[in-house]
Design a protein around this motif. Sequence first.
Motif, PDB file in Angstrom:
ATOM      1  N   SER A   1     -17.100   1.735   5.695  1.00 25.32           N
ATOM      2  CA  SER A   1     -16.860   1.478   4.284  1.00 25.32           C
ATOM      3  C   SER A   1     -15.401   1.160   4.001  1.00 25.32           C
ATOM      4  CB  SER A   1     -17.285   2.701   3.455  1.00 25.32           C
ATOM      5  OG  SER A   1     -16.422   3.797   3.703  1.00 25.32           O
ATOM      6  N   PHE A   2     -15.180   0.468   2.890  1.00 28.97           N
ATOM      7  CA  PHE A   2     -13.822   0.181   2.438  1.00 28.97           C
ATOM      8  C   PHE A   2     -13.054   1.472   2.184  1.00 28.97           C
ATOM      9  CE2 PHE A   2     -10.889  -0.557  -1.166  1.00 28.97           C
ATOM     10  CZ  PHE A   2     -10.027  -1.463  -0.565  1.00 28.97           C
ATOM     11  N   ASP A   3     -13.755   2.506   1.748  1.00 28.92           N
ATOM     12  CA  ASP A   3     -13.135   3.804   1.492  1.00 28.92           C
ATOM     13  C   ASP A   3     -12.472   4.341   2.758  1.00 28.92           C
ATOM     14  OD1 ASP A   3     -12.815   5.935  -0.545  1.00 28.92           O
ATOM     15  OD2 ASP A   3     -13.908   7.122   0.915  1.00 28.92           O
ATOM     16  N   ASN A   4     -13.163   4.244   3.894  1.00 28.83           N
ATOM     17  CA  ASN A   4     -12.602   4.719   5.164  1.00 28.83           C
ATOM     18  C   ASN A   4     -11.438   3.840   5.625  1.00 28.83           C
ATOM     19  OD1 ASN A   4     -14.322   6.968   5.585  1.00 28.83           O
ATOM     20  ND2 ASN A   4     -15.957   5.621   6.277  1.00 28.83           N
ATOM     21  N   PHE A   5     -11.588   2.533   5.475  1.00 28.24           N
ATOM     22  CA  PHE A   5     -10.495   1.641   5.855  1.00 28.24           C
ATOM     23  C   PHE A   5      -9.262   1.879   4.974  1.00 28.24           C
ATOM     24  CE2 PHE A   5     -13.654  -1.200   8.008  1.00 28.24           C
ATOM     25  CZ  PHE A   5     -13.012  -1.234   9.237  1.00 28.24           C
ATOM     26  N   ASN A   6      -9.496   2.211   3.717  1.00 29.34           N
ATOM     27  CA  ASN A   6      -8.381   2.463   2.812  1.00 29.34           C
ATOM     28  C   ASN A   6      -7.607   3.709   3.234  1.00 29.34           C
ATOM     29  OD1 ASN A   6      -7.003   1.374   0.607  1.00 29.34           O
ATOM     30  ND2 ASN A   6      -7.933   2.825  -0.808  1.00 29.34           N
ATOM     31  N   LEU A   7      -8.320   4.700   3.765  1.00 32.54           N
ATOM     32  CA  LEU A   7      -7.653   5.892   4.299  1.00 32.54           C
ATOM     33  C   LEU A   7      -6.720   5.516   5.448  1.00 32.54           C
ATOM     34  CD1 LEU A   7      -7.333   9.012   4.740  1.00 32.54           C
ATOM     35  CD2 LEU A   7      -9.318   8.841   6.265  1.00 32.54           C
ATOM     36  N   VAL A   8      -7.215   4.722   6.383  1.00 29.87           N
ATOM     37  CA  VAL A   8      -6.399   4.302   7.529  1.00 29.87           C
ATOM     38  C   VAL A   8      -5.247   3.413   7.044  1.00 29.87           C
ATOM     39  CG1 VAL A   8      -6.435   3.173   9.777  1.00 29.87           C
ATOM     40  CG2 VAL A   8      -8.429   4.460   9.005  1.00 29.87           C
ATOM     41  N   HIS A   9      -5.500   2.574   6.037  1.00 31.19           N
ATOM     42  CA  HIS A   9      -4.452   1.724   5.464  1.00 31.19           C
ATOM     43  C   HIS A   9      -3.278   2.565   4.965  1.00 31.19           C
ATOM     44  CE1 HIS A   9      -2.437  -1.012   2.667  1.00 31.19           C
ATOM     45  NE2 HIS A   9      -2.658  -0.125   1.710  1.00 31.19           N
ATOM     46  N   ARG A  10      -3.584   3.651   4.277  1.00 29.67           N
ATOM     47  CA  ARG A  10      -2.508   4.493   3.749  1.00 29.67           C
ATOM     48  C   ARG A  10      -1.675   5.106   4.867  1.00 29.67           C
ATOM     49  NH1 ARG A  10      -6.689   5.943   0.066  1.00 29.67           N
ATOM     50  NH2 ARG A  10      -7.108   7.892   1.162  1.00 29.67           N
ATOM     51  N   TRP A  11      -2.321   5.488   5.967  1.00 30.62           N
ATOM     52  CA  TRP A  11      -1.573   6.081   7.082  1.00 30.62           C
ATOM     53  C   TRP A  11      -0.759   5.038   7.830  1.00 30.62           C
ATOM     54  CZ3 TRP A  11      -0.282  10.894   8.196  1.00 30.62           C
ATOM     55  CH2 TRP A  11      -0.953  11.921   7.534  1.00 30.62           C
ATOM     56  N   PHE A  12      -1.284   3.835   7.957  1.00 28.73           N
ATOM     57  CA  PHE A  12      -0.485   2.758   8.553  1.00 28.73           C
ATOM     58  C   PHE A  12       0.730   2.465   7.676  1.00 28.73           C
ATOM     59  CE2 PHE A  12      -3.680   1.519  11.708  1.00 28.73           C
ATOM     60  CZ  PHE A  12      -2.862   1.049  12.724  1.00 28.73           C
ATOM     61  N   GLY A  13       0.554   2.539   6.349  1.00 31.68           N
ATOM     62  CA  GLY A  13       1.677   2.339   5.448  1.00 31.68           C
ATOM     63  C   GLY A  13       2.772   3.370   5.677  1.00 31.68           C
ATOM     64  N   ARG A  14       2.383   4.623   5.874  1.00 29.98           N
ATOM     65  CA  ARG A  14       3.375   5.671   6.142  1.00 29.98           C
ATOM     66  C   ARG A  14       4.091   5.428   7.464  1.00 29.98           C
ATOM     67  NH1 ARG A  14      -1.473   9.417   4.344  1.00 29.98           N
ATOM     68  NH2 ARG A  14      -1.105   9.432   2.078  1.00 29.98           N
ATOM     69  N   ILE A  15       3.350   4.970   8.453  1.00 34.56           N
ATOM     70  CA  ILE A  15       3.964   4.679   9.759  1.00 34.56           C
ATOM     71  C   ILE A  15       4.971   3.542   9.626  1.00 34.56           C
ATOM     72  CG2 ILE A  15       3.483   3.753  12.062  1.00 34.56           C
ATOM     73  CD1 ILE A  15       0.804   5.280  11.949  1.00 34.56           C
ATOM     74  N   VAL A  16       4.589   2.491   8.893  1.00 31.16           N
ATOM     75  CA  VAL A  16       5.489   1.347   8.705  1.00 31.16           C
ATOM     76  C   VAL A  16       6.790   1.786   8.034  1.00 31.16           C
ATOM     77  CG1 VAL A  16       5.798  -0.777   7.374  1.00 31.16           C
ATOM     78  CG2 VAL A  16       3.707  -0.439   8.695  1.00 31.16           C
ATOM     79  N   VAL A  17       6.679   2.602   6.994  1.00 29.18           N
ATOM     80  CA  VAL A  17       7.872   3.051   6.272  1.00 29.18           C
ATOM     81  C   VAL A  17       8.739   3.951   7.157  1.00 29.18           C
ATOM     82  CG1 VAL A  17       8.717   4.359   4.293  1.00 29.18           C
ATOM     83  CG2 VAL A  17       6.745   2.848   4.034  1.00 29.18           C
ATOM     84  N   LEU A  18       8.130   4.884   7.887  1.00 29.03           N
ATOM     85  CA  LEU A  18       8.901   5.793   8.737  1.00 29.03           C
ATOM     86  C   LEU A  18       9.603   5.039   9.866  1.00 29.03           C
ATOM     87  CD1 LEU A  18       6.484   8.864   8.913  1.00 29.03           C
ATOM     88  CD2 LEU A  18       8.603   8.645   7.605  1.00 29.03           C
ATOM     89  N   GLN A  19       8.923   4.049  10.441  1.00 27.70           N
ATOM     90  CA  GLN A  19       9.576   3.242  11.474  1.00 27.70           C
ATOM     91  C   GLN A  19      10.702   2.402  10.870  1.00 27.70           C
ATOM     92  OE1 GLN A  19       6.104   1.269  13.072  1.00 27.70           O
ATOM     93  NE2 GLN A  19       6.078   2.591  14.888  1.00 27.70           N
ATOM     94  N   GLY A  20      10.497   1.913   9.644  1.00 26.23           N
ATOM     95  CA  GLY A  20      11.561   1.185   8.961  1.00 26.23           C
ATOM     96  C   GLY A  20      12.758   2.077   8.682  1.00 26.23           C
ATOM     97  N   LEU A  21      12.517   3.333   8.303  1.00 28.51           N
ATOM     98  CA  LEU A  21      13.611   4.276   8.080  1.00 28.51           C
ATOM     99  C   LEU A  21      14.355   4.578   9.376  1.00 28.51           C
ATOM    100  CD1 LEU A  21      12.014   6.818   5.561  1.00 28.51           C
ATOM    101  CD2 LEU A  21      13.996   5.347   5.148  1.00 28.51           C
TER     102      LEU A  21
END
Length: 608
Positions: A196-216
């Motif tokens: 479901s999109f709901d599950n993919f959205n969960l993974v999307h949010r965690w990838f977003g956190r990874i992207v920001v932390l690696q950028g920091l």
Amino acid sequence: MYTFILATLAGLALGQEPVHATSTANKQSHEESPAQKTAAAVDNYRFAKYTLYTLASVIFCLFVYRVVIHSVRYIRTLTCLNNDTQRYFKMPSLAFGALKQHLLYAPLFRRRHNREVHLGFFHLGYIPTRFQSLFLAGVITMNVTLSVWGIEWNGTRAAALSHLRNRTGALSVVNMIPLVVLAGRNNPLIGLLDISFDNFNLVHRWFGRIVVLQGLAHTIAEVMNIVDKSGWKTLQIAFHNSQMLMTGLVAIAAMVAILLQASAALRHAFYEAFLHIHIALVILTTVFLWKHLENTHPQKYLLAMIIIWVIERLTRFGVLLYRNIGRGGTKAELELLPGDACRVTLKMVRPWTFQPGQYVFITVPSVGLWTSHPFSLAWSNSDTDGNKNQDSEKGYQISADDVLSSSNNKTTMSLIIRRRSGFTEKLFRRAERSTAGITTVSAFIEGPYGGHTVLHSYGTVMIFAGGVGITHQVPYVRDLVAGYASGTVAARKVVLVWVIQSPEHLEWIRPWMTTILAMDKRRDILRIQLFVTRPRSTKEIHSPSATVQMFPGKPNVDTLIEMESENQVGAMGVSVCGTGGLSDDVRAAVRRRQGSRNIDFLEQGFSW
């Protein structure tokens, strides 16, 4: 088509090995030899490839799993069409049952998954399942490992910081590719993997956190390098004189802003504002990041991300135009219902083949031009169905052929919207303005989405709904009853359990349920159990018939599932759409019977 484009973009992002590709900041550092710079650049390229290849491998494994599961269900459906006992499929697989009990269906801890976590008035989100947590832990571990692996920590501090800076920067950008793919409503993996999109959205949010932390990490390593070389006093001058450093600073500031405003508390409290600010910040980040990465290899990853995002947005815009433009446009009839609800009947410009489980995003310009919210489709009608519904109210039976022949190309779609806050509150007030309680407004429909879950292969189906969650479940009931009458499904027992607060909520689906109760052979397969949690008096609780029963209070979910599983026919599917507490109770009851019964758990929710 979309999958082919993604494959092409992946090839573009990987390109050829950048033997001489280094960032401008890297050229400013004299602590590394040319050979060290080249080796570091090649490592960054290889590890970016490893990230994409690893994710592609996971997708392939999930695809194989889904193919096997769908093949089993298809064969089971064909085998059981003329088999009323289905004894073979009643027997569980001990190994697969243990996998479902302890991994696939299991919450991270004991019981809680879909029930919201609160801290006072703040919504903190949901606890992932055990399988989701394992996957996310793997993604995080992979990124941490690739961020630090191969860096010469025993060498000079400047060389180590330069290498760490380039590595984390490259990985942050390459992770934006899956980040954008997972965020799309037209994500091809939803249908391909039946996730479901709901599950993919969960993974999307965690990838977003990874992207920001690696950028920091990338930014901090660069700042430390500058300070070590020239001191804090020159830091401001360095940023002021370098376009690359200044654009990078703006990009990381926007990324941190995205991380903060995407927190569960703010996202759920101010969803509409969050969404618009989120998109604006993403665009801002992309523009400045493009300038920051000028003439570097990671710019190819960013280009792939941009193309994917543009294609997804253009696809959504094209669907929006196709579904709504012409023939007077899409109209939405708003009808007030008891219990702070509103029935919305959509008169479609261009209908589609309706499937149970589908949902659409609705925009009503007179209520909110820039707001788009998802709602499950509860019912579908063609122009000729109106007469059939009138016949059913007069007591005439509706045959399965009538239902199935009109299941395609519906001209109207209906749904129920419960009054909450924001868009639903404004929509309810718009309907209240009409003295007759019914008003018609112009609307835009985006979709349909979903509809991938099919219950045809189960001999026994239990369908749980809580409150307005009934809108997702009604089409499945209609589909199974019609399929049983026409001999196209394995279902022999269907039980609908609906939990409501007041009997007046029955008005939400009364015309649709009247149609279902009048369908051919309905009494042979369907039983309905209604649980009223807040009845005003015992007189409100009465059972119309043996197949439609009403009870006061909350249901004992475990007891209900046990009663049906003791006499189940074939494989058993248990579907739930409702409150987090109801979903968790159903999940726990299904898990408890793995290994002794062949039972599958299916959950639907919009938790983003």
